[in-house]
Design a protein around this motif. Structure first.
Motif, PDB file in Angstrom:
ATOM      1  N   GLU A  39      16.610   4.215 -13.841  1.00 18.98           N
ATOM      2  CA  GLU A  39      17.907   3.558 -13.718  1.00 18.98           C
ATOM      3  C   GLU A  39      18.506   3.780 -12.329  1.00 18.98           C
ATOM      4  N   LYS A  40      18.431   5.025 -11.861  1.00 17.35           N
ATOM      5  CA  LYS A  40      19.012   5.325 -10.545  1.00 17.35           C
ATOM      6  C   LYS A  40      18.256   4.646  -9.406  1.00 17.35           C
ATOM      7  N   VAL A  41      16.936   4.555  -9.553  1.00 21.72           N
ATOM      8  CA  VAL A  41      16.124   3.951  -8.479  1.00 21.72           C
ATOM      9  C   VAL A  41      16.320   2.432  -8.446  1.00 21.72           C
ATOM     10  N   GLY A  42      16.487   1.852  -9.628  1.00 19.48           N
ATOM     11  CA  GLY A  42      16.714   0.409  -9.693  1.00 19.48           C
ATOM     12  C   GLY A  42      15.425  -0.395  -9.710  1.00 19.48           C
ATOM     13  N   THR A 102       0.818  -1.216   0.000  1.00 18.95           N
ATOM     14  CA  THR A 102       0.000   0.000   0.000  1.00 18.95           C
ATOM     15  C   THR A 102       0.856   1.273   0.000  1.00 18.95           C
ATOM     16  N   CYS A 103       2.115   1.156  -0.411  1.00 17.64           N
ATOM     17  CA  CYS A 103       2.966   2.345  -0.583  1.00 17.64           C
ATOM     18  C   CYS A 103       3.459   2.393  -2.023  1.00 17.64           C
ATOM     19  N   HIS A 104       2.607   1.893  -2.912  1.00 16.66           N
ATOM     20  CA  HIS A 104       2.915   1.780  -4.333  1.00 16.66           C
ATOM     21  C   HIS A 104       3.161   3.158  -4.968  1.00 16.66           C
ATOM     22  N   VAL A 105       4.273   3.285  -5.703  1.00 14.99           N
ATOM     23  CA  VAL A 105       4.536   4.510  -6.480  1.00 14.99           C
ATOM     24  C   VAL A 105       4.987   4.131  -7.889  1.00 14.99           C
ATOM     25  N   LEU A 106       4.886   5.107  -8.786  1.00 19.42           N
ATOM     26  CA  LEU A 106       5.339   4.913 -10.169  1.00 19.42           C
ATOM     27  C   LEU A 106       6.544   5.828 -10.399  1.00 19.42           C
ATOM     28  N   ILE A 107       7.588   5.271 -10.985  1.00 21.22           N
ATOM     29  CA  ILE A 107       8.837   6.012 -11.145  1.00 21.22           C
ATOM     30  C   ILE A 107       8.935   6.566 -12.572  1.00 21.22           C
ATOM     31  N   PRO A 108       9.099   7.890 -12.724  1.00 17.10           N
ATOM     32  CA  PRO A 108       9.254   8.444 -14.068  1.00 17.10           C
ATOM     33  C   PRO A 108      10.487   7.855 -14.757  1.00 17.10           C
ATOM     34  N   GLU A 109      10.409   7.758 -16.077  1.00 17.39           N
ATOM     35  CA  GLU A 109      11.445   7.060 -16.830  1.00 17.39           C
ATOM     36  C   GLU A 109      12.854   7.570 -16.536  1.00 17.39           C
ATOM     37  N   VAL A 110      13.001   8.901 -16.397  1.00 22.42           N
ATOM     38  CA  VAL A 110      14.348   9.449 -16.191  1.00 22.42           C
ATOM     39  C   VAL A 110      14.985   8.986 -14.880  1.00 22.42           C
ATOM     40  N   TRP A 111      14.171   8.533 -13.945  1.00 22.80           N
ATOM     41  CA  TRP A 111      14.710   8.102 -12.648  1.00 22.80           C
ATOM     42  C   TRP A 111      14.845   6.593 -12.526  1.00 22.80           C
TER      43      TRP A 111
END
Lengths: 422, 111
Positions: free
Chosen positions: B64-67, B53-62
């Motif tokens: 690689e860094k987020v993994g 329940t802490c689901h997030v979506l990572i923008p494409e530019v991030w």
């Protein structure tokens, strides 16, 4: 039969937990303890003196471990590679000749595939579409109730409302909806509960359930409905051939019926009881109905409609200092973890504006976490919104009767009087 | 100059509303959201990677860094029928200096 009667007589005297020796004879898994609402002292002692406790004196269920602390329960629930659900998730084993396979009682990868087919129907996106129907039905039901006279809240509201909801989700013939209630009760009934007389009777009634749903399944295969669970099963890649595996079809149907029935039913009743026992909270709610969304998870914690879930150890392992052997039954007592003062502040108090109301164990955690948790919350929210619009108070006017079960923690009756809004 | 132990994170709600907050290096993105009362992150299990329940979506530019998600996170994300390719559980993203300025999108619903 005579054996059942013996258990019944034996079980009716519930001992004071503080008068019992804390050893392997200390057995909390008795329906009578829960029926008399006397489980709290048992669990208080276990959490304090033997938080992971082995019991080998249960004549009904055989040897089992009780896990009673919040953090230990979390550990078991999130280690599905060590603590398996395969074969059953309640303390009692299923009838060996009539085992119902269902994804709640499966390990990955099969669990993941089957759950993925049905979970979209209760996903939040889909719930938005259901909200209006649910509200209309709840409103209609509440409007038709007699005010100022004694009625049974369980039968008139809790059962009726959850049954209507289930019929909606399955797109089940509406006039036959009480069959769903009956099948749910039959599926979960303890042998001594009085709901069924014998395992033969259970089998017979569940086969009728299978026949009904097989017909419905085949009908929806030809004529798909818009958004219902049966249509999803009938067209899902992993489930469309379920009628060829009848016990598995029945297992999944029963899972969905039970999952959406007892739990919500008893939380609807539990909320009325909790507010009556805590009049200051009822006042708070009346003054500020916007607290409903935070009250709903508090009701679910306070009630804990399923008292436990069971696992079986796949390997030797250690839990809070205790050595659990491969093959041992491990019971996670959610009802106890939800009263664990190390994690939940003032756990015995019913507080409708807690800081973190959704931090409770009633839905479980990990891959078997309740699929319908958002649907359950939505139903309770709507019910309370509609109740507050109409009634100054739903007054409890007598003692509730509780269910004989250490699994389904709930009520068979609750006498109330409705007082209309001034 | 910013301190070495702080980095900022921007949360974008489904409605488009943005909140930028300072987070402590080493904290999870979930904790940073809940500590700052950013709505839309429920985090029922408190950061144990066991409720999703802490689901997030990572923008494409991030991305690689987020993994990418590890095994347990993956199995929890799989429970969500609305899972996307760029879905992560924010309790499993640890804030590092490299992630200063991180942007994450909060989905319309938590499952």
């Amino acid at each position: 039969m005579s054996e059942a009667v013996q258990h019944d007589e034996f079980d009716h005297a519930v001992a004071d937990p503080y008068a019992l020796p804390m050893d392997s004879s200390f057995d909390v898994a008795r329906g009578s303890i829960f029926q008399q609402d006397k489980q709290w002292g048992y669990f208080d002692r276990l959490r304090k003196e033997s938080p992971v406790h082995f019991c080998d004196s249960s004549e009904i269920f055989g040897p089992y471990w009780s896990v009673t602390k919040y953090k230990d329960i979390m550990h078991v629930d999130t280690h599905h590679d060590i603590f398996s659900s395969e074969g059953g998730i309640t303390i009692g084993d299923q009838d060996e000749d009539f085992t119902l396979p269902m994804f709640i009682a499966m390990d990955p990868p099969k669990h993941d595939l089957q759950r993925a087919v049905v979970s979209p129907v209760v996903a939040p996106m889909n719930l938005v579409k259901l909200e209006d129907t649910i509200r209309t039905r709840a409103a209609g039901l509440l409007d038709a109730l007699p005010v100022g006279e004694k009625i049974d809240w369980v039968d008139n509201i809790s059962i009726e409302l959850t049954t209507q909801m289930l019929a909606t989700l399955f797109d089940f013939p509406f006039e036959d909806r009480r069959k769903l209630t009956r099948w749910s009760d039959v599926a979960t009934a303890a042998p001594e509960s009085g709901i069924i007389d014998s395992e033969d009777q259970r089998r017979e009634e569940l086969i009728e359930c299978l026949t009904t749903f097989t017909e419905l399944f085949q009908l929806r295969q030809k004529n798909p409905g818009e958004n219902d669970l049966i249509t999803m099963l009938a067209h899902g890649e992993a489930t469309k051939d379920l009628p060829e595996r009848p016990l598995e079809l029945l297992g999944n149907i029963i899972l969905l019926i039970v999952g959406g029935n007892d739990t919500t039913r008893n939380s609807i009743t539990g909320g009325v009881l909790a507010l009556n026992q805590n009049p200051a909270e009822y006042d708070k709610l009346r003054d500020n109905p916007s607290l409903i969304p935070s009250m709903v998870p508090e009701i679910i914690r306070w009630q804990t409609p399923l008292a436990h879930m069971r696992r079986r150890a796949l390997q030797d392992t250690e839990l809070n200092g205790q050595k659990i052997r491969q093959g041992d039954k491990v019971v996670m007592w959610y009802v106890s973890g939800n009263r664990d003062e190390d994690v939940i502040e003032r756990p015995y108090d019913f507080i409708i504006d807690r800081a973190k109301p959704r931090q409770h164990l009633s839905f479980g955690f990990g891959i078997h976490r309740c699929m319908g948790n958002r649907l359950a919350e939505m139903q309770l929210r709507i019910v309370w919104e509609e109740i507050l619009k109409r009634f100054e108070m739903v007054e409890v006017v007598g003692e509730p009767e509780r269910i004989f079960s250490s699994f389904v923690k709930g009520y068979s009756t609750l006498p109330v009087v409705l007082h209309p809004k001034k | 100059m910013r301190g070495h132990n702080v980095a900022n994170v921007t949360f974008i709600q489904f409605s488009g509303e943005e909140t930028t907050v300072d987070g402590t290096i080493g904290d999870s993105v979930m904790k940073i959201a809940t500590d700052n009362l950013v709505p839309g992150i429920d985090a029922d299990c408190g950061g144990e990677c066991s409720c999703a329940t802490c689901h997030v979506l990572i923008p494409e530019v991030w991305l690689e860094k987020v993994g990418i998600a590890r095994e347990q996170e993956n199995s929890m994300l799989d429970l969500n029928p609305d899972r996307q390719d760029n879905s992560r559980l924010s309790c499993q993203i640890e804030l590092t200096n490299d992630l200063d300025g991180l942007v994450v999108n909060i989905p319309e619903f938590q499952y």
